[in-house]
Design a protein around this motif. Structure first.
Motif, PDB file in Angstrom:
ATOM      1  N   ILE A   1      -7.758   3.431 -13.832  1.00  0.00           N
ATOM      2  CA  ILE A   1      -6.318   3.197 -13.885  1.00  0.00           C
ATOM      3  C   ILE A   1      -5.556   4.516 -13.822  1.00  0.00           C
ATOM      4  O   ILE A   1      -4.538   4.630 -13.129  1.00  0.00           O
ATOM      5  CB  ILE A   1      -5.957   2.408 -15.155  1.00  0.00           C
ATOM      6  CG1 ILE A   1      -6.578   1.002 -15.072  1.00  0.00           C
ATOM      7  CG2 ILE A   1      -4.447   2.312 -15.339  1.00  0.00           C
ATOM      8  CD1 ILE A   1      -6.343   0.141 -16.292  1.00  0.00           C
ATOM      9  N   SER A   2      -6.058   5.529 -14.505  1.00  0.00           N
ATOM     10  CA  SER A   2      -5.408   6.850 -14.449  1.00  0.00           C
ATOM     11  C   SER A   2      -5.431   7.410 -13.033  1.00  0.00           C
ATOM     12  O   SER A   2      -4.452   8.008 -12.572  1.00  0.00           O
ATOM     13  CB  SER A   2      -6.096   7.813 -15.412  1.00  0.00           C
ATOM     14  OG  SER A   2      -5.975   7.381 -16.749  1.00  0.00           O
ATOM     15  N   LEU A   3      -6.553   7.218 -12.332  1.00  0.00           N
ATOM     16  CA  LEU A   3      -6.667   7.692 -10.953  1.00  0.00           C
ATOM     17  C   LEU A   3      -5.647   7.014 -10.061  1.00  0.00           C
ATOM     18  O   LEU A   3      -4.981   7.666  -9.250  1.00  0.00           O
ATOM     19  CB  LEU A   3      -8.082   7.442 -10.431  1.00  0.00           C
ATOM     20  CG  LEU A   3      -8.346   7.792  -8.965  1.00  0.00           C
ATOM     21  CD1 LEU A   3      -8.166   9.287  -8.730  1.00  0.00           C
ATOM     22  CD2 LEU A   3      -9.758   7.359  -8.550  1.00  0.00           C
ATOM     23  N   VAL A   4      -5.505   5.698 -10.206  1.00  0.00           N
ATOM     24  CA  VAL A   4      -4.546   4.961  -9.374  1.00  0.00           C
ATOM     25  C   VAL A   4      -3.124   5.410  -9.680  1.00  0.00           C
ATOM     26  O   VAL A   4      -2.316   5.628  -8.761  1.00  0.00           O
ATOM     27  CB  VAL A   4      -4.697   3.442  -9.598  1.00  0.00           C
ATOM     28  CG1 VAL A   4      -3.565   2.688  -8.903  1.00  0.00           C
ATOM     29  CG2 VAL A   4      -6.039   2.966  -9.060  1.00  0.00           C
ATOM     30  N   CYS A   5      -2.790   5.551 -10.947  1.00  0.00           N
ATOM     31  CA  CYS A   5      -1.452   6.016 -11.316  1.00  0.00           C
ATOM     32  C   CYS A   5      -1.161   7.377 -10.706  1.00  0.00           C
ATOM     33  O   CYS A   5      -0.054   7.628 -10.202  1.00  0.00           O
ATOM     34  CB  CYS A   5      -1.314   6.077 -12.842  1.00  0.00           C
ATOM     35  SG  CYS A   5      -1.218   4.463 -13.660  1.00  0.00           S
ATOM     36  N   ASP A   6      -2.156   8.257 -10.730  1.00  0.00           N
ATOM     37  CA  ASP A   6      -1.986   9.593 -10.163  1.00  0.00           C
ATOM     38  C   ASP A   6      -1.795   9.532  -8.653  1.00  0.00           C
ATOM     39  O   ASP A   6      -0.914  10.199  -8.100  1.00  0.00           O
ATOM     40  CB  ASP A   6      -3.196  10.454 -10.514  1.00  0.00           C
ATOM     41  CG  ASP A   6      -3.086  11.856  -9.953  1.00  0.00           C
ATOM     42  OD1 ASP A   6      -2.164  12.583 -10.331  1.00  0.00           O
ATOM     43  OD2 ASP A   6      -3.942  12.221  -9.113  1.00  0.00           O
ATOM     44  N   LYS A   7      -2.616   8.718  -7.964  1.00  0.00           N
ATOM     45  CA  LYS A   7      -2.543   8.628  -6.508  1.00  0.00           C
ATOM     46  C   LYS A   7      -1.212   8.052  -6.043  1.00  0.00           C
ATOM     47  O   LYS A   7      -0.664   8.467  -5.002  1.00  0.00           O
ATOM     48  CB  LYS A   7      -3.692   7.770  -5.977  1.00  0.00           C
ATOM     49  CG  LYS A   7      -5.073   8.379  -6.122  1.00  0.00           C
ATOM     50  CD  LYS A   7      -5.279   9.534  -5.168  1.00  0.00           C
ATOM     51  CE  LYS A   7      -6.712  10.037  -5.210  1.00  0.00           C
ATOM     52  NZ  LYS A   7      -6.939  11.180  -4.265  1.00  0.00           N
ATOM     53  N   PHE A   8      -0.692   7.075  -6.786  1.00  0.00           N
ATOM     54  CA  PHE A   8       0.549   6.415  -6.374  1.00  0.00           C
ATOM     55  C   PHE A   8       1.787   7.030  -7.021  1.00  0.00           C
ATOM     56  O   PHE A   8       2.914   6.639  -6.695  1.00  0.00           O
ATOM     57  CB  PHE A   8       0.488   4.923  -6.708  1.00  0.00           C
ATOM     58  CG  PHE A   8      -0.343   4.113  -5.752  1.00  0.00           C
ATOM     59  CD1 PHE A   8       0.234   3.490  -4.651  1.00  0.00           C
ATOM     60  CD2 PHE A   8      -1.707   3.982  -5.937  1.00  0.00           C
ATOM     61  CE1 PHE A   8      -0.528   2.751  -3.759  1.00  0.00           C
ATOM     62  CE2 PHE A   8      -2.485   3.238  -5.064  1.00  0.00           C
ATOM     63  CZ  PHE A   8      -1.901   2.618  -3.973  1.00  0.00           C
ATOM     64  N   GLY A   9       1.583   7.962  -7.943  1.00  0.00           N
ATOM     65  CA  GLY A   9       2.712   8.619  -8.580  1.00  0.00           C
ATOM     66  C   GLY A   9       3.525   7.700  -9.478  1.00  0.00           C
ATOM     67  O   GLY A   9       4.757   7.772  -9.497  1.00  0.00           O
ATOM     68  N   VAL A  10       2.836   6.834 -10.228  1.00  0.00           N
ATOM     69  CA  VAL A  10       3.526   5.901 -11.126  1.00  0.00           C
ATOM     70  C   VAL A  10       2.991   6.061 -12.539  1.00  0.00           C
ATOM     71  O   VAL A  10       1.911   6.625 -12.756  1.00  0.00           O
ATOM     72  CB  VAL A  10       3.356   4.432 -10.661  1.00  0.00           C
ATOM     73  CG1 VAL A  10       3.914   4.246  -9.262  1.00  0.00           C
ATOM     74  CG2 VAL A  10       1.891   4.006 -10.709  1.00  0.00           C
ATOM     75  N   ARG A  11       3.740   5.559 -13.503  1.00  0.00           N
ATOM     76  CA  ARG A  11       3.322   5.604 -14.904  1.00  0.00           C
ATOM     77  C   ARG A  11       2.569   4.332 -15.259  1.00  0.00           C
ATOM     78  O   ARG A  11       2.710   3.306 -14.600  1.00  0.00           O
ATOM     79  CB  ARG A  11       4.541   5.767 -15.810  1.00  0.00           C
ATOM     80  CG  ARG A  11       5.343   7.049 -15.572  1.00  0.00           C
ATOM     81  CD  ARG A  11       6.604   7.043 -16.405  1.00  0.00           C
ATOM     82  NE  ARG A  11       7.431   5.877 -16.075  1.00  0.00           N
ATOM     83  CZ  ARG A  11       8.567   5.565 -16.713  1.00  0.00           C
ATOM     84  NH1 ARG A  11       8.989   6.313 -17.716  1.00  0.00           N
ATOM     85  NH2 ARG A  11       9.263   4.500 -16.352  1.00  0.00           N
ATOM     86  N   LEU A  12       1.790   4.419 -16.329  1.00  0.00           N
ATOM     87  CA  LEU A  12       1.028   3.253 -16.780  1.00  0.00           C
ATOM     88  C   LEU A  12       1.958   2.105 -17.122  1.00  0.00           C
ATOM     89  O   LEU A  12       1.675   0.938 -16.808  1.00  0.00           O
ATOM     90  CB  LEU A  12       0.168   3.623 -17.991  1.00  0.00           C
ATOM     91  CG  LEU A  12      -0.681   2.499 -18.598  1.00  0.00           C
ATOM     92  CD1 LEU A  12      -1.659   1.932 -17.560  1.00  0.00           C
ATOM     93  CD2 LEU A  12      -1.438   3.002 -19.825  1.00  0.00           C
ATOM     94  N   GLY A  13       3.086   2.417 -17.731  1.00  0.00           N
ATOM     95  CA  GLY A  13       4.044   1.371 -18.069  1.00  0.00           C
ATOM     96  C   GLY A  13       4.580   0.669 -16.827  1.00  0.00           C
ATOM     97  O   GLY A  13       4.778  -0.560 -16.830  1.00  0.00           O
ATOM     98  N   ASP A  14       4.832   1.452 -15.763  1.00  0.00           N
ATOM     99  CA  ASP A  14       5.308   0.858 -14.512  1.00  0.00           C
ATOM    100  C   ASP A  14       4.247  -0.076 -13.929  1.00  0.00           C
ATOM    101  O   ASP A  14       4.569  -1.147 -13.399  1.00  0.00           O
ATOM    102  CB  ASP A  14       5.622   1.957 -13.488  1.00  0.00           C
ATOM    103  CG  ASP A  14       6.731   2.889 -13.946  1.00  0.00           C
ATOM    104  OD1 ASP A  14       7.622   2.419 -14.676  1.00  0.00           O
ATOM    105  OD2 ASP A  14       6.686   4.070 -13.591  1.00  0.00           O
ATOM    106  N   LEU A  15       2.994   0.320 -14.027  1.00  0.00           N
ATOM    107  CA  LEU A  15       1.905  -0.493 -13.483  1.00  0.00           C
ATOM    108  C   LEU A  15       1.776  -1.810 -14.247  1.00  0.00           C
ATOM    109  O   LEU A  15       1.629  -2.876 -13.646  1.00  0.00           O
ATOM    110  CB  LEU A  15       0.604   0.310 -13.546  1.00  0.00           C
ATOM    111  CG  LEU A  15      -0.615  -0.283 -12.827  1.00  0.00           C
ATOM    112  CD1 LEU A  15      -1.488   0.837 -12.272  1.00  0.00           C
ATOM    113  CD2 LEU A  15      -1.440  -1.133 -13.782  1.00  0.00           C
TER     114      LEU A  15
END
Length: 224
Positions: free
Chosen positions: A35-49
């Motif tokens: 999940i951290s990798l995806v957030c980093d790749k897409f430039g979003v926060r965990l809360g946004d996800l």
């Protein structure tokens, strides 16, 4: 694909997380490396996800029971296929495609950096070799899948990947695969030939395939 392109980055990131979990994302998962990798790749926060998961519920995704837990899954398998198409077209997201794509699709569409050029194939960079090897060694021992696997290792893998696969699971080359009537196009025989050239083919398998080829020549007139 067009519909997915209309979503927000957070929504595409949410779908990608489910993709990486092979359509079985535990509903109460709140973090982790994927999940951290995806957030980093897409430039979003965990809360946004997490908010995007709620937004997509009952349209693109849905919850269903899985034993005593509940999981997020795609509302239809074509969503995963469309997402795979998007990920493989973006070099910055290619490792997500390697980790999440259905393995039979991955082996049919991809080739390794350093292997022979194949028209329209997705080239997996050497930096993703470890990830690719991990996907390969987890493939279930099934004759139909083994046929695809052997063809990939024979013609689409780099020497480095092939060596790593054999080192990680030396028994993988002993699997049985669906038979092909022409020896020249049999992925298992082609793989054995390559392993022999690389001095990686066990002697008992060399003898077995030698006998197979002799039988094909004498009794099936297969001289290829």
């Amino acid at each position: 694909k067009e519909t997915l392109h209309e979503l927000t980055e957070a929504q595409r990131a949410a779908l990608t997380v489910i993709f990486l979990f092979r359509s079985r994302l535990p509903v109460h998962t709140v973090g982790g490396n994927r999940i951290s990798l995806v957030c980093d790749k897409f430039g979003v926060r965990l809360g946004d996800l997490n908010e995007a998961l709620a937004q997509l519920d009952r349209s693109f995704i849905l919850q269903k029971p899985d034993g005593s837990a509940r999981i997020w899954t795609f509302a239809h398998p074509t969503i995963a296929d469309a997402l795979a198409e998007i990920l493989k077209d973006r070099p910055d997201l290619l490792e997500l495609y390697v980790e999440g794509a259905r393995v039979e699709v991955l082996l049919a569409e991809a080739t390794c950096e350093g292997a022979a050029d194949i028209q329209d194939a997705i080239v997996i960079p050497a930096s993703s070799n470890e990830l690719l090897v991990a996907r390969i060694v987890e493939i279930s021992d099934d004759a139909a899948l083994n046929k695809i696997l052997f063809a990939f290792l024979a013609t689409r893998s780099s020497d480095a990947v092939l060596r790593k696969v054999v080192a990680a699971d030396s028994e993988i080359v002993r699997r049985k695969s669906e038979w092909y009537w022409r020896a020249q196009a049999d992925g298992r025989i082609m793989l054995f030939a390559r392993l022999h050239q690389m001095r990686l083919l066990p002697e008992d398998l060399r003898e077995d395939v030698s006998n197979e080829l002799e039988h094909a020549l004498l009794y099936r007139q297969d001289s290829t």
